[in-house]
Design a protein around this motif. Sequence first.
Motif, PDB file in Angstrom:
ATOM      1  N   HIS A 167       0.852  -1.187   0.000  1.00  0.00           N
ATOM      2  CA  HIS A 167       0.000   0.000   0.000  1.00  0.00           C
ATOM      3  C   HIS A 167       0.893   1.244   0.000  1.00  0.00           C
ATOM      4  CE1 HIS A 167      -2.532   3.161   1.755  1.00  0.00           C
ATOM      5  NE2 HIS A 167      -3.486   2.552   1.079  1.00  0.00           N
ATOM      6  N   PRO A 168       0.768   2.125  -1.022  1.00  0.00           N
ATOM      7  CA  PRO A 168       1.618   3.323  -1.077  1.00  0.00           C
ATOM      8  C   PRO A 168       1.170   4.392  -0.083  1.00  0.00           C
ATOM      9  CG  PRO A 168       0.153   3.262  -2.966  1.00  0.00           C
ATOM     10  CD  PRO A 168      -0.083   1.993  -2.198  1.00  0.00           C
ATOM     11  N   VAL A 169       2.153   5.053   0.515  1.00  0.00           N
ATOM     12  CA  VAL A 169       1.901   6.132   1.465  1.00  0.00           C
ATOM     13  C   VAL A 169       2.804   7.296   1.096  1.00  0.00           C
ATOM     14  CG1 VAL A 169       2.113   6.864   3.874  1.00  0.00           C
ATOM     15  CG2 VAL A 169       1.335   4.537   3.346  1.00  0.00           C
ATOM     16  N   VAL A 208       7.951  -1.795   5.835  1.00  0.00           N
ATOM     17  CA  VAL A 208       7.996  -0.369   5.495  1.00  0.00           C
ATOM     18  C   VAL A 208       9.171  -0.193   4.547  1.00  0.00           C
ATOM     19  CG1 VAL A 208       8.286   1.981   6.363  1.00  0.00           C
ATOM     20  CG2 VAL A 208       7.000   0.304   7.703  1.00  0.00           C
ATOM     21  N   ASP A 209       8.875  -0.025   3.278  1.00  0.00           N
ATOM     22  CA  ASP A 209       9.913   0.116   2.255  1.00  0.00           C
ATOM     23  C   ASP A 209       9.791   1.488   1.612  1.00  0.00           C
ATOM     24  OD1 ASP A 209      11.039  -2.564   2.388  1.00  0.00           O
ATOM     25  OD2 ASP A 209       9.089  -3.209   1.631  1.00  0.00           O
ATOM     26  N   GLY A 210      10.840   2.274   1.725  1.00  0.00           N
ATOM     27  CA  GLY A 210      10.820   3.601   1.134  1.00  0.00           C
ATOM     28  C   GLY A 210      11.786   4.520   1.851  1.00  0.00           C
ATOM     29  N   SER A 267      -0.371  -1.367  10.916  1.00  0.00           N
ATOM     30  CA  SER A 267       0.271  -0.543  11.939  1.00  0.00           C
ATOM     31  C   SER A 267       0.451   0.908  11.481  1.00  0.00           C
ATOM     32  CB  SER A 267       1.600  -1.141  12.387  1.00  0.00           C
ATOM     33  OG  SER A 267       2.526  -1.193  11.322  1.00  0.00           O
ATOM     34  N   TRP A 268       0.654   1.149  10.178  1.00  0.00           N
ATOM     35  CA  TRP A 268       0.789   2.536   9.721  1.00  0.00           C
ATOM     36  C   TRP A 268      -0.506   3.312   9.951  1.00  0.00           C
ATOM     37  CZ3 TRP A 268       3.647   6.597   8.908  1.00  0.00           C
ATOM     38  CH2 TRP A 268       3.086   7.685   8.240  1.00  0.00           C
ATOM     39  N   LEU A 299       1.388   8.898  15.318  1.00  0.00           N
ATOM     40  CA  LEU A 299       2.626   9.221  16.033  1.00  0.00           C
ATOM     41  C   LEU A 299       3.590   9.996  15.144  1.00  0.00           C
ATOM     42  CD1 LEU A 299       3.086   5.834  17.887  1.00  0.00           C
ATOM     43  CD2 LEU A 299       2.545   8.040  18.947  1.00  0.00           C
ATOM     44  N   HIS A 300       3.731   9.547  13.895  1.00  0.00           N
ATOM     45  CA  HIS A 300       4.613  10.225  12.944  1.00  0.00           C
ATOM     46  C   HIS A 300       4.178  11.678  12.756  1.00  0.00           C
ATOM     47  CE1 HIS A 300       6.810  11.087   9.240  1.00  0.00           C
ATOM     48  NE2 HIS A 300       5.659  11.525   8.755  1.00  0.00           N
ATOM     49  N   ASN A 301       2.893  11.891  12.517  1.00  0.00           N
ATOM     50  CA  ASN A 301       2.408  13.258  12.289  1.00  0.00           C
ATOM     51  C   ASN A 301       2.677  14.152  13.490  1.00  0.00           C
ATOM     52  OD1 ASN A 301       1.530  12.612   9.703  1.00  0.00           O
ATOM     53  ND2 ASN A 301      -0.581  12.280  10.333  1.00  0.00           N
ATOM     54  N   ALA A 302       2.422  13.649  14.687  1.00  0.00           N
ATOM     55  CA  ALA A 302       2.672  14.442  15.893  1.00  0.00           C
ATOM     56  C   ALA A 302       4.158  14.745  16.047  1.00  0.00           C
ATOM     57  CB  ALA A 302       2.141  13.702  17.121  1.00  0.00           C
ATOM     58  N   LEU A 303       5.002  13.742  15.850  1.00  0.00           N
ATOM     59  CA  LEU A 303       6.441  13.929  16.001  1.00  0.00           C
ATOM     60  C   LEU A 303       6.979  14.944  14.993  1.00  0.00           C
ATOM     61  CD1 LEU A 303       9.102  11.193  16.478  1.00  0.00           C
ATOM     62  CD2 LEU A 303       9.430  12.998  14.850  1.00  0.00           C
ATOM     63  N   ILE A 304       6.604  14.821  13.746  1.00  0.00           N
ATOM     64  CA  ILE A 304       7.134  15.735  12.720  1.00  0.00           C
ATOM     65  C   ILE A 304       6.641  17.159  12.958  1.00  0.00           C
ATOM     66  CG2 ILE A 304       7.161  16.284  10.254  1.00  0.00           C
ATOM     67  CD1 ILE A 304       9.016  13.928  11.153  1.00  0.00           C
TER      68      ILE A 304
END
Length: 163
Positions: free
Chosen positions: A3-5, A83-85, A117-118, A125-130
């Motif tokens: 699934h692309p993100v 998670v590949d990218g 998990s994403w 978590l990623h959005n908050a951290l960034i």
Amino acid sequence: MGHPVRNVHRRTIPASPGAVGAVLDTLASPGDLLWPWEEWPPVRFDRPLQPGAAGGHGPIRYTVELYRPGSELRCTFTGPRGVDGWHRFAVTEGDRPGTSELVHELVVVTSGLARLSWPFAFRALHNALIEDALAKAARHFGSTAPPHRAWTPWVRLLRRLPA
């Protein structure tokens, strides 16, 4: 099939690209002015910031693929599995004179358990951290941005869970 993100965060900062780039260059150093290590797991690498440096933060692992001092850092993910990218920070000229844009971009394909998990944990978590990182960089140049945006109840719950 994965699934692309694609996830992008931007912040206009009232400083020159050179000044903001100097903040980027402190990443993972003892004087880190970008990463919100005060609230999140710190970024650590096995050597100074340079191509080939391996490390990450918390369970997230990556290797520096590209480093242009003062302008761009791009890392390729090596973990978690599925998670590949890559992700990157970049500094560009702002739309107004005397400003810069600090951008964080994440481009991955998730597979296996990471497909769940994403969207259910890591994205929030990623959005908050960034957002916390961009606010920290802006505060270095006099912004009154709070140490972090109000974390959602979901982010607060996820942060309390054992790693």
